[in-house]
Design an enzyme around this catalytic site. Structure first.
Site, PDB file in Angstrom:
ATOM      1  N   ASP A  21      -8.795  -6.493  10.144  1.00  0.00           N
ATOM      2  CA  ASP A  21      -8.290  -5.685   9.044  1.00  0.00           C
ATOM      3  C   ASP A  21      -8.513  -6.488   7.759  1.00  0.00           C
ATOM      4  O   ASP A  21      -8.938  -7.646   7.795  1.00  0.00           O
ATOM      5  CB  ASP A  21      -6.802  -5.400   9.282  1.00  0.00           C
ATOM      6  CG  ASP A  21      -6.163  -4.637   8.144  1.00  0.00           C
ATOM      7  OD1 ASP A  21      -6.719  -3.601   7.737  1.00  0.00           O
ATOM      8  OD2 ASP A  21      -5.111  -5.073   7.647  1.00  0.00           O
ATOM      9  N   ALA A  23      -6.313  -6.062   4.056  1.00  0.00           N
ATOM     10  CA  ALA A  23      -5.064  -6.421   3.366  1.00  0.00           C
ATOM     11  C   ALA A  23      -4.009  -6.881   4.362  1.00  0.00           C
ATOM     12  O   ALA A  23      -3.726  -6.211   5.354  1.00  0.00           O
ATOM     13  CB  ALA A  23      -4.537  -5.226   2.576  1.00  0.00           C
ATOM     14  N   ALA A  54       7.498   2.882   2.020  1.00  0.00           N
ATOM     15  CA  ALA A  54       6.054   2.881   1.769  1.00  0.00           C
ATOM     16  C   ALA A  54       5.308   2.077   2.821  1.00  0.00           C
ATOM     17  O   ALA A  54       4.170   2.389   3.167  1.00  0.00           O
ATOM     18  CB  ALA A  54       5.766   2.330   0.374  1.00  0.00           C
ATOM     19  N   MET A  58       1.868   1.996   7.109  1.00  0.00           N
ATOM     20  CA  MET A  58       0.752   1.139   6.715  1.00  0.00           C
ATOM     21  C   MET A  58      -0.205   0.932   7.876  1.00  0.00           C
ATOM     22  O   MET A  58       0.190   0.744   9.017  1.00  0.00           O
ATOM     23  CB  MET A  58       1.270  -0.210   6.209  1.00  0.00           C
ATOM     24  CG  MET A  58       0.250  -0.966   5.364  1.00  0.00           C
ATOM     25  SD  MET A  58      -0.134  -0.094   3.828  1.00  0.00           S
ATOM     26  CE  MET A  58       1.371  -0.332   2.900  1.00  0.00           C
ATOM     27  N   LYS A  62      -5.415   6.191   3.751  1.00  0.00           N
ATOM     28  CA  LYS A  62      -4.475   6.417   2.654  1.00  0.00           C
ATOM     29  C   LYS A  62      -4.045   7.879   2.545  1.00  0.00           C
ATOM     30  O   LYS A  62      -2.892   8.172   2.219  1.00  0.00           O
ATOM     31  CB  LYS A  62      -5.073   5.916   1.336  1.00  0.00           C
ATOM     32  CG  LYS A  62      -5.406   4.428   1.346  1.00  0.00           C
ATOM     33  CD  LYS A  62      -4.286   3.589   1.952  1.00  0.00           C
ATOM     34  CE  LYS A  62      -4.658   2.125   2.097  1.00  0.00           C
ATOM     35  NZ  LYS A  62      -3.778   1.407   3.032  1.00  0.00           N
ATOM     36  N   HIS A  65      -1.572   8.342   5.183  1.00  0.00           N
ATOM     37  CA  HIS A  65      -0.371   7.614   4.781  1.00  0.00           C
ATOM     38  C   HIS A  65       0.487   8.492   3.862  1.00  0.00           C
ATOM     39  O   HIS A  65       1.706   8.609   4.045  1.00  0.00           O
ATOM     40  CB  HIS A  65      -0.791   6.323   4.071  1.00  0.00           C
ATOM     41  CG  HIS A  65       0.308   5.339   3.868  1.00  0.00           C
ATOM     42  ND1 HIS A  65       0.190   4.011   4.180  1.00  0.00           N
ATOM     43  CD2 HIS A  65       1.568   5.475   3.367  1.00  0.00           C
ATOM     44  CE1 HIS A  65       1.313   3.375   3.887  1.00  0.00           C
ATOM     45  NE2 HIS A  65       2.157   4.250   3.386  1.00  0.00           N
ATOM     46  N   ARG A 170      -7.206   5.171  12.019  1.00  0.00           N
ATOM     47  CA  ARG A 170      -6.198   4.669  12.942  1.00  0.00           C
ATOM     48  C   ARG A 170      -5.097   5.710  13.167  1.00  0.00           C
ATOM     49  O   ARG A 170      -4.845   6.517  12.284  1.00  0.00           O
ATOM     50  CB  ARG A 170      -5.566   3.394  12.365  1.00  0.00           C
ATOM     51  CG  ARG A 170      -6.558   2.273  12.163  1.00  0.00           C
ATOM     52  CD  ARG A 170      -5.958   1.208  11.279  1.00  0.00           C
ATOM     53  NE  ARG A 170      -6.912   0.132  11.067  1.00  0.00           N
ATOM     54  CZ  ARG A 170      -6.904  -0.667  10.002  1.00  0.00           C
ATOM     55  NH1 ARG A 170      -5.999  -0.491   9.063  1.00  0.00           N
ATOM     56  NH2 ARG A 170      -7.795  -1.625   9.886  1.00  0.00           N
ATOM     57  N   ASP A 196      -2.395  -6.704  11.030  1.00  0.00           N
ATOM     58  CA  ASP A 196      -0.989  -6.950  10.696  1.00  0.00           C
ATOM     59  C   ASP A 196      -0.149  -5.684  10.768  1.00  0.00           C
ATOM     60  O   ASP A 196       1.032  -5.725  10.427  1.00  0.00           O
ATOM     61  CB  ASP A 196      -0.883  -7.551   9.286  1.00  0.00           C
ATOM     62  CG  ASP A 196      -1.372  -6.582   8.217  1.00  0.00           C
ATOM     63  OD1 ASP A 196      -0.570  -6.193   7.348  1.00  0.00           O
ATOM     64  OD2 ASP A 196      -2.559  -6.199   8.250  1.00  0.00           O
TER      65      ASP A 196
END
Length: 272
Positions: A21, A23, A54, A58, A62, A65, A170, A196
């Site tokens: 990944d 970020a 928020a 993750m 986006k 999200h 994902r 992460d």
């Protein structure tokens, strides 16, 4: 480092590729760039979203999200009160259009490498291991981030963005498997997915890969390196354990603090 879950993947003779990944994994300690922009984008519509809210979805693309946040009961109730109707797909599109320029403008501010990331990538290359990557970031955002990261020595052999596969992102396996195809890897069991986020670990498991979760450098802890370093050791240990439990529950075979600890895991998976 935690012990792996009961073995359900046979160890290959050698690891052929690691799929990272971005970020919270290779850059942006704490995964702050996307989190804060979601808060700011919703605030521009008069909707209050907390940082913890928020962070919840993750790892998703986006647009997904934003859709997931709008389905959150508290956020949905705010939207209904403010606009007189439940949020729908046009609202997802409107927030996404607001989010994108904000994210493009700010992503460079959160592009510093995770400590040890450059050294880990260099070590993998010395072992002859290919480096793939994927992200929930759209391609427009990665087009800004990748040259900056490369200037810090952080680069992959292949990159897949969260918005460029028709099959989706994902927690499906599609971005991870697109790396397998692009890199010419012969066995998914010879690949390691490093992430992460919960959806990122689920992505790797759905692709049939070994999965390594990162407990402290990314979304599951959500602190800058400075904030984390200022905590007493027992508080760090508690956050490590809580994040590790969530990542293992998602299917991580190993959990480490950050990518700096990855070489030891690669060697163990390879049976060295």
């Amino acid at each position: 480092m935690s012990l792996p879950l009961p073995p359900d993947l046979p160890a290959p003779h050698a690891v052929q590729a690691v799929i990272f990944d971005w970020a919270g994994t290779l850059v942006d300690f704490g995964s702050l760039a996307p989190t804060q922009i979601f808060v700011d984008a919703f605030a521009s519509f008069g909707i209050e979203v907390g940082l913890d809210q928020a962070r919840g979805p993750m790892g998703l693309s986006k647009r997904d999200h934003i859709r997931t946040l709008l389905d959150h009961p508290a956020i949905r109730a705010q939207w209904l009160e403010r606009f007189g109707q439940p949020p729908g797909e046009p609202d997802v599109d409107a927030i996404y259009r607001r989010f994108m320029p904000m994210q493009i403008e700010k992503v460079g501010d959160y592009s510093a490498p995770i400590p040890g990331a450059g050294e880990t990538l260099a070590w993998l290359r010395r072992q002859g291991i290919r480096i793939g990557s994927c992200s929930g970031y759209p391609r427009e955002v990665l087009d800004v981030l990748l040259p900056i990261a490369a200037g810090h020595g952080i680069a992959a052999d292949h990159v897949v963005a969260g918005d460029e596969l028709r099959a989706g992102g994902r927690p499906g396996p599609y971005m991870a498997l697109a790396n397998v195809l692009a890199l010419g890897i012969g066995d998914v069991r010879a690949c390691i997915k490093v992430d992460d986020t919960i959806p990122g670990i689920e992505e790797g498991r759905n692709a049939g890969m070994w999965c390594v979760g990162l407990a402290l450098s990314g979304n599951e802890t959500g602190l800058t390196l400075e904030e984390l370093s200022a905590l007493p050791p027992e508080h760090v240990a508690a956050r490590r354990e809580a994040a590790g439990q969530r990542l293992r529950a998602a299917g991580a075979h190993y959990v480490i603090d950050s990518v700096a600890g990855l070489p030891a895991v690669v060697a163990q998976i390879a049976g060295q």
